[in-house]
Write a protein that holds these residues in place. Structure first.
Motif: not given
Length: 542
Positions: A125-127, A174-175, A179-184, A208-210
């Motif tokens: 949902a929040d990836w 959404n880095l 979990a997203v950072l783990d995946a990449v 990444l953004h503000d």
């Protein structure tokens, strides 16, 4: 830029755009088998590594920069077995292999996004970057897409907007989600386990953004630009300081594989810091804060090619790149070819810019065809494929002009790029590129290709060029002059006439002409000056 013994610091990397390099299966689109076929040619150029632009599974809305499966090869390019064969053959020839990882966004067809867009609940949902609308239904802020229009697209199933910095088919990952950072990171490690030696990381500014989603302010100089995107100062939608944390995670994965290295792509967008300063930030190696190995910037490529402009760029790099490392590039698949952009399209200009590229302090990235001196192609409007160019034509013709097929054989169908069974290759071969084909230039000792091979071979024997210091020398337009210094204290003087007219340049006292690089070596006259022909260079020692 701090000097160290890392071998990648003096590397020459050759960029291959697979769609346009060599088509082995006759469908009009380049493929991995075609790259394997031509790797001996690449090795003959004296380069150290190849960077292969994306060949992953993709709907091809942005020609592979919209990935739907990072661990699969798109069928138009071949199979995973072809990728393995490419890696093995490159290694047999002494070449390292970098693949192009796109981690700022995926394709809308990626399973992660398909799961994310249907519900605000669930594992994915929040990836991606989601935001509620304003009370009036409008997007959450004023951010704009590089390719035109707003940077937000509505998803009715979630009643939310998702962020896309490029096409709407390229939703933003959404880095910040662990979990997203783990995946990449797992994807990067998976490719290195298959033998890949490193990565070119696409669009690092956009990772990444503000998180407050603050509006971007207007560009300080009031203007009505061709692209509304250029009317904003991109203070909040890109280059957030926490990007360094993402890069440090990726670096930690790479450090587990000794000898690997990565190149960050830095954009030309105006933010609160310059592209060169962002390159320094992305490549910082201070103490335990180890980020990527090196970076190149589109800002340098999109500047002007005058001696003064390049002198300013070099000075800016020497001032701002301290503990990081720059990879110099004059062309790639996103910008007009340098022989047309900075030169007059002549072989002499192409030779000059290649020699200059190989003489600057840092690593080097050369785009396929630059060793041939290819010019920017004029692609008929009905043959345009780039959505970016189609949107802004005719004022901006997009990137197709730098992506036309490599010319291998002058008199072959489609210049030897493809033996297409029917129809035309995906982009046309410009008639003028036939005269610059590989088979023509390999038979001509005065060709751009021959000059490239001579100079890159000489560069390998010059520690001052691969690792040494750089100091700018005084020179009047159109001459760019600097010295490269080695650990033995000897200095290599480098003079470049960046114009189509002859020029003169002063030579530092006691400098004598160097030999072996393939350029004329006249001795300085009594006044300590040398004559430089149009697009001429001179190298000396003192």
């Amino acid at each position: 830029m701090t000097e160290r013994d890392d071998p990648w610091r003096g590397a020459v990397v050759y960029q291959i755009y697979p769609r346009s390099f060599r088509d082995a299966d006759g469908d009009g689109i380049g493929d991995l088998a075609g790259i394997v076929e031509k790797l001996p040619y690449v090795a003959s150029l004296g380069v150290d590594a190849v960077w292969v632009s994306p060949f992953f599974a993709s709907p091809m809305a942005d020609f592979g920069y919209d990935v739907s499966d990072y661990k699969a090869v798109d069928p138009m390019f071949g199979t995973l077995a072809d990728a393995d064969r490419l890696i093995a053959e490159a290694h047999r020839l002494g070449l390292k292999v970098l693949v192009d990882l796109v981690f700022s966004h995926t394709s809308a067809e990626h399973p992660w996004f398909k799961a994310s867009r249907v519900s605000r609940e669930g594992e994915h949902a929040d990836w991606y970057v989601w935001a509620d609308p304003e009370p009036d239904g409008s997007p959450p802020n004023n951010w704009l897409s590089v390719f035109g229009g707003g940077a937000w697209a509505w998803e009715p199933r979630r009643r939310q907007y998702y962020l896309h910095h490029f096409l709407a088919q390229q939703p933003k990952l959404n880095l910040r989600h662990p979990a997203v950072l783990d995946a990449v990171c797992e994807i990067a490690d998976w490719w290195m386990a298959r033998g890949v030696d490193g990565f070119r990381l696409d669009a690092v500014d956009f990772m990444l953004h503000d998180p407050t989603l603050a509006d971007n302010p207007p560009y300080p100089e009031k203007r009505i630009a061709l692209r509304p995107y250029n009317m904003q100062l991109h203070a909040h939608d890109l280059a957030h300081p926490e990007t360094g944390d993402v890069l440090a995670r990726l670096r930690a994965v790479m450090d587990s594989r000794p000898g690997s290295f990565a190149i960050a792509e830095v954009g030309s967008e105006p933010t609160r810091v310059s592209p060169v300063e962002r390159a320094e930030f992305y490549t910082a190696q201070c103490g335990d804060d180890r980020r990527l190995h090196m970076a190149y910037t589109l800002g340098l490529m999109k500047g002007t090619g005058s001696a003064e402009a390049l002198r300013t760029s070099v000075a800016h790099v020497e001032t701002h790149i301290d503990d990081g490392w720059l990879c110099w590039a004059f062309s790639n698949h996103d910008v007009e070819r340098v022989a047309s952009r900075w030169g007059d399209g002549s072989p002499a200009a192409a030779k000059l810019f290649n020699a200059l590229l190989l003489s600057l302090r840092g690593a080097v990235c050369v785009y396929q065809g630059e060793e041939l001196g290819l010019t920017e192609a004029e692609v008929p409007v009905e043959r345009l494929r780039d959505p970016y160019g189609i949107t802004y034509y005719p004022h901006f013709k997009g990137r197709d002009g730098s992506r036309t097929p490599m010319p291998w054989r002058r008199n072959a169908a489609h210049a030897g790029f493809t033996e297409a069974r029917s129809g035309e290759p995906w982009l046309p071969v410009p008639p003028e590129h036939r005269a610059a084909a590989v088979d023509v230039q390999e038979a001509d000792p005065d060709s751009v290709l021959a000059a490239w091979r001579r100079f890159v071979g000489w560069r390998r024997t010059q520690p001052a060029l691969t690792r040494g210091s750089l100091a700018l020398l005084p020179a009047a337009e159109p001459v760019l002059a600097f010295e490269r210094g080695g650990q033995d204290g000897a200095l290599l003087v480098c003079l470049f006439n960046l114009s189509a007219s002859p020029a003169e340049a002063a030579v530092p006292s006691a400098a004598v002409a160097a030999e072996g690089h393939g350029w004329p070596t006249p001795a300085p006259d009594a006044a300590g000056r040398v004559a430089l022909p149009a697009w001429g260079a001179w190298f000396g020692r003192r």
